[in-house]
Write a protein that holds these residues in place. Structure first.
Motif, PDB file in Angstrom:
ATOM      1  N   CYS A  20      49.179  21.584  31.267  1.00 22.80           N
ATOM      2  CA  CYS A  20      48.888  22.953  31.239  1.00 22.80           C
ATOM      3  C   CYS A  20      47.426  23.178  30.741  1.00 22.80           C
ATOM      4  O   CYS A  20      47.273  22.746  29.624  1.00 22.80           O
ATOM      5  N   ARG A  54      46.043  33.556  31.446  1.00 25.93           N
ATOM      6  CA  ARG A  54      45.935  32.550  32.649  1.00 25.93           C
ATOM      7  C   ARG A  54      46.415  31.350  32.376  1.00 25.93           C
ATOM      8  O   ARG A  54      45.930  30.939  31.277  1.00 25.93           O
ATOM      9  N   SER A 109      46.838  27.473  34.062  1.00 25.54           N
ATOM     10  CA  SER A 109      46.567  26.579  35.228  1.00 25.54           C
ATOM     11  C   SER A 109      47.488  25.290  35.032  1.00 25.54           C
ATOM     12  O   SER A 109      47.700  24.631  33.990  1.00 25.54           O
ATOM     13  N   THR A 155      44.121  21.232  39.054  1.00 20.45           N
ATOM     14  CA  THR A 155      44.821  22.549  39.368  1.00 20.45           C
ATOM     15  C   THR A 155      45.721  22.328  40.386  1.00 20.45           C
ATOM     16  O   THR A 155      45.285  22.071  41.488  1.00 20.45           O
ATOM     17  N   ARG A 174      48.576  28.289  39.818  1.00 15.49           N
ATOM     18  CA  ARG A 174      47.942  29.092  38.996  1.00 15.49           C
ATOM     19  C   ARG A 174      49.086  30.136  38.374  1.00 15.49           C
ATOM     20  O   ARG A 174      49.811  30.776  39.277  1.00 15.49           O
ATOM     21  N   VAL A 221      48.110  26.901  45.264  1.00 13.48           N
ATOM     22  CA  VAL A 221      47.066  26.405  45.334  1.00 13.48           C
ATOM     23  C   VAL A 221      47.343  25.562  46.668  1.00 13.48           C
ATOM     24  O   VAL A 221      48.200  24.948  46.718  1.00 13.48           O
ATOM     25  N   ASP A 247      40.099  23.914  41.578  1.00 11.43           N
ATOM     26  CA  ASP A 247      40.665  24.482  40.401  1.00 11.43           C
ATOM     27  C   ASP A 247      40.169  25.915  40.282  1.00 11.43           C
ATOM     28  O   ASP A 247      40.452  26.758  39.397  1.00 11.43           O
ATOM     29  N   TYR A 248      39.427  26.284  41.301  1.00 11.38           N
ATOM     30  CA  TYR A 248      38.960  27.689  41.407  1.00 11.38           C
ATOM     31  C   TYR A 248      39.684  28.871  42.352  1.00 11.38           C
ATOM     32  O   TYR A 248      39.785  28.242  43.370  1.00 11.38           O
TER      33      TYR A 248
END
Lengths: 516, 248
Positions: A24, A117, A119, A127, A130, A158, B76-77
């Motif tokens: 993480c 936050r 990830s 990632t 999230r 994601v 990742d965003y």
């Protein structure tokens, strides 16, 4: 997906457990705030949506979420503006303007806390999910005091990593024993403040049993209409958006229709006292509404003209705005006047009077509401059919206007009493009436628009003259509106024939007994 | 959905860096953004730490239903997704050639994405081919990074000539200077003179900077690790300029 964190599981120990599950990357917890927005009439809620404004480090961010799953339908950086059309161009603006149209955003509730936050990563340090821990949540709904809410964990998928998300979900529920949150935090806050999320609708919901005394039913209708009127009062005075005045006026018109059409079911002293007052209320609200209609239709005006003259219309819009603001100020004064205050107070007082404690009621008020409704609807239906049948191609616009008003009265009566009738019969009849009303409404609107435009073209000397190219564009526009009006007028005969068709008359017979 | 392509006939001009950094900025501002890495070399895919692999390869993408949608991977965003490169893209030309109307087919392929994305960035392979032709037909804006050298100017002229020949009237070509080294007099001269002939050249220039080269080592968009560097600020400015063009 959202999970509730139990008292026993601190965010720190949650994070430790997560690290045991997968690599993480966690940011530091930061103070944050979520504000929740919808329109006054809860259009987003009705579609199962809520607009969230999340602020951390002073930079707000908007997300339109689905209630329930929490999935994000659109987002943008920045604050919530007054209207959806003021959002930056993109999917969020498109979706919200479709739903909200000309309704303004209202802050419904807010919640503050520590947001962290996290990830969840794969072996490439990429990632795959999230998470946000929402801790120490304190919030308030409109007009409510602060409430503490249980901490939550939000997970966001994601794309392309569904399997990882499912594994995470299993771990959170089975491994850590977390429960999925039964409702959005906004619901909890509204519940805490004693409100329900969908507690306002412009469409009243009248429910009666057939044997109920008619007078009592009419009083219940009037009381509900007063609620709608009062709920829209502040927005009307402050001109928050044009729908407040619109709903305010619909409540007035319905009240007037009830006082007029059902007068034989009410004490005469009451109708004599209040009918003129509600007529006055209708009159003083008309100028602003007329100007609102012009302004709302302005893009439509522009589209009727070729590009160049459509640009020339801009000064007309400015002029309309000036007039609208002036009329609005005047309306706000009238609505603060002793006359209006007294009307509201007296009306509320009478509506709250227990049966028998006020002036004598006519005998017919004791009739079962179903019987009274049948008779009244039959009467106004007869009038619609008579007035409609008398209209031919040579009839003046005033005759159509008269029929339009009669149709509105019929529509209101059908809506007041629809709970008394089988839905599969009353709904098709209302639908058929609506189609006729659309034709009559468009005809009358075009009439009013064309007249008003002419009046704007010949402004009194007190105002600076409009530029000649604007006057020319107004002339062209009036001509287009007249053309459209002729088309609409030509469609009337077909629309009326469709309404008066034998299958509808059969419905009428089945619903209200006897031939109208 | 606005479709933007980064393209140059010449390679190594900062095309992928532009696609990745601009897409990152779009997503950061709240727009749902997709990058399609059309280059079989897969540089954009590498920057986003995603495997350059698409199940079934280019053939499945072009052929089947939901081919594109099911291959998309989140980065990742938040809001920034990628359609990864695949080595089989080197045959994309041949696959498109098998279609009756390749450009139309390509447009149709992209159409369903409009429901999920506000911006689509197409990072194209260098060279003029059926793929680039199809991209030109689908994109609204063609972003052309140019290093201020005579050879780059020549390729820019080739792109304009191609636009003329193909009658691509709906395509807005927006060249911008990339990897500019103000210490070189030749760079300075071209940066000054080209906009006089081609007023559509964007004002913002991306400087030659080692931070940009670091993208390959860090595997991150520039603004994610060096948001205040000169190059990162230049990309932000460039994005503002492009948005103005999209609004215009």
């Amino acid at each position: 997906m959202e999970y509730l964190l139990s008292e026993k599981l601190s965010p720190a120990s949650l994070l430790d457990s997560l690290r045991g599950f997968a690599p993480c990357k966690a940011e530091h917890p930061r103070e944050g705030r979520l504000r929740f927005f919808d329109s006054f009439d809860r259009r987003l809620f009705r579609q199962g949506l809520i607009l969230e404004e999340e602020t951390q480090d002073g930079s707000p961010f908007l997300q339109l979420r689905r209630l329930g799953t929490g999935s994000v339908l659109g987002s943008a950086s920045g604050r919530v503006p007054d209207f959806a059309e003021d959002l930056p161009p993109g999917g969020l603006r498109d979706t919200l303007t479709d739903i909200l149209e000309n309704r303004r955003f209202f802050p419904l509730a807010e919640v503050r806390g520590l947001f962290q936050r996290v990830s969840l990563l794969d072996d490439q340090e990429k990632t795959v999910a999230r998470l946000t821990v929402l801790d120490r949540l304190v919030g308030a709904a409109e007009e409510g005091s602060d409430w503490r809410l249980p901490s939550r964990l939000r997970s966001e998928p994601v794309r392309g990593y569904d399997r990882e998300l499912r594994k995470l979900d299993r771990f959170l529920r089975n491994g850590l024993g977390l429960e999925t949150a039964p409702e959005h935090p906004w619901h909890s806050l509204m519940g805490g403040a004693g409100c329900s999320p969908g507690d306002y609708s412009a469409k009243p919901d009248f429910r009666f049993t057939p044997a109920q005394p008619a007078g009592e039913a009419v009083r219940a209708i009037l009381a509900q209409l007063l609620d709608t009127l009062e709920r829209n009062l502040e927005g009307t005075i402050r001109d928050l958006d044009s729908e407040f005045l619109h709903d305010f006026r619909v409540a007035i018109r319905r009240t007037r229709a009830a006082l007029g059409q059902l007068k034989d079911l009410l004490p005469t002293t009451v109708t004599a006292r209040f009918r003129p007052e509600f007529a006055w209320l209708g009159t003083i609200t008309t100028p602003v509404r007329d100007l609102d209609v012009h302004l709302l239709g302005f893009d439509g005006y522009r589209n009727l003209l070729p590009p160049e003259p459509s640009v020339d219309l801009a000064p007309l819009r400015e002029r309309l705005l000036v007039h609208q603001r002036r009329a609005q100020r005047q309306l706000a004064e009238e609505l603060a006047s002793p006359r209006f205050r007294k009307l509201l107070a007296d009306w509320r007082a009478w509506l709250a009077t227990p049966p028998g404690a006020d002036s004598p009621w006519p005998e017919s008020a004791a009739l079962p509401v179903a019987k009274a409704a049948n008779a009244h609807i039959r009467r106004i239906l007869r009038r619609v059919l008579r007035e409609g049948a008398a209209i031919d191609d040579g009839s003046p616009p005033a005759d159509l206007h008269e029929l339009r008003k009669t149709c509105k009265k019929l529509r209101y009566l059908l809506e007041f009493f629809q709970s008394l009738y089988p839905r599969d019969k009353i709904s098709p009849l209302i639908k058929a009436l609506k189609e006729l009303q659309e034709n009559l409404g468009e005809f009358q609107d075009l009439e009013v628009h064309a007249q008003a435009l002419r009046a704007f073209g010949m402004m009194p000397e007190a105002e600076p003259p409009l530029p000649p190219e604007t006057l020319l564009a107004i002339g062209q526009l009036s001509e287009r509106l007249r053309q459209r009006q002729r088309q609409v007028r030509a469609e009337f005969a077909v629309r009326f024939a469709a309404f008066a068709a034998s299958e509808n008359l059969r419905l009428v017979h089945d619903l209200f007994g006897r031939k109208p | 959905m606005k479709i933007l392509a980064t393209y140059n006939i010449k390679g190594g001009v900062g095309k992928t860096a532009a696609a990745v950094n601009l897409a990152y900025l779009a997503a950061r501002d709240g727009a749902r953004t997709l990058v399609w890495d059309l280059d079989p070399q897969g540089a954009a895919t590498f920057y986003f730490r995603i495997k350059p692999k698409v199940k079934g390869g280019g053939e499945k993408l072009l052929g089947g239903k939901n081919g594109l949608e099911s291959a998309i991977k989140g980065t990742d965003y938040p809001r920034l997704d990628l359609l990864p490169a695949d080595f089989s893209y080197r045959h994309l030309d041949i696959l498109l050639d098998g279609e009756k109307k390749p450009t139309k087919r390509f447009k149709k392929l992209l159409a369903p994405l409009a429901a999920s994305y506000d911006y689509l960035f197409l990072d194209c392979p260098p060279s003029i081919s059926l793929v680039s032709e199809a991209v030109f037909g689908a994109a609204e804006i063609l972003l052309v990074p140019i290093i201020p050298t005579p050879l780059s100017l020549r390729t820019l002229e080739q792109i304009y000539a191609f636009e003329q020949d193909e009658g691509l009237n709906d395509l807005k070509i927006l060249p911008f200077f990339s990897m500019v080294d103000r210490r070189k007099s030749l760079h300075r001269e071209i940066v000054e003179s080209l906009p006089q002939q081609r007023p559509e050249v964007l004002e913002t220039e991306i400087p030659y900077a080692s931070e940009v080269e670091q993208m390959g080592i860090r595997r991150l968009p520039l603004a994610a690790y060096s948001p205040h560097s000169r190059a990162a600020l230049a990309f932000a400015e460039l994005w503002r300029e492009i948005q103005d063009q999209l609004g215009a």
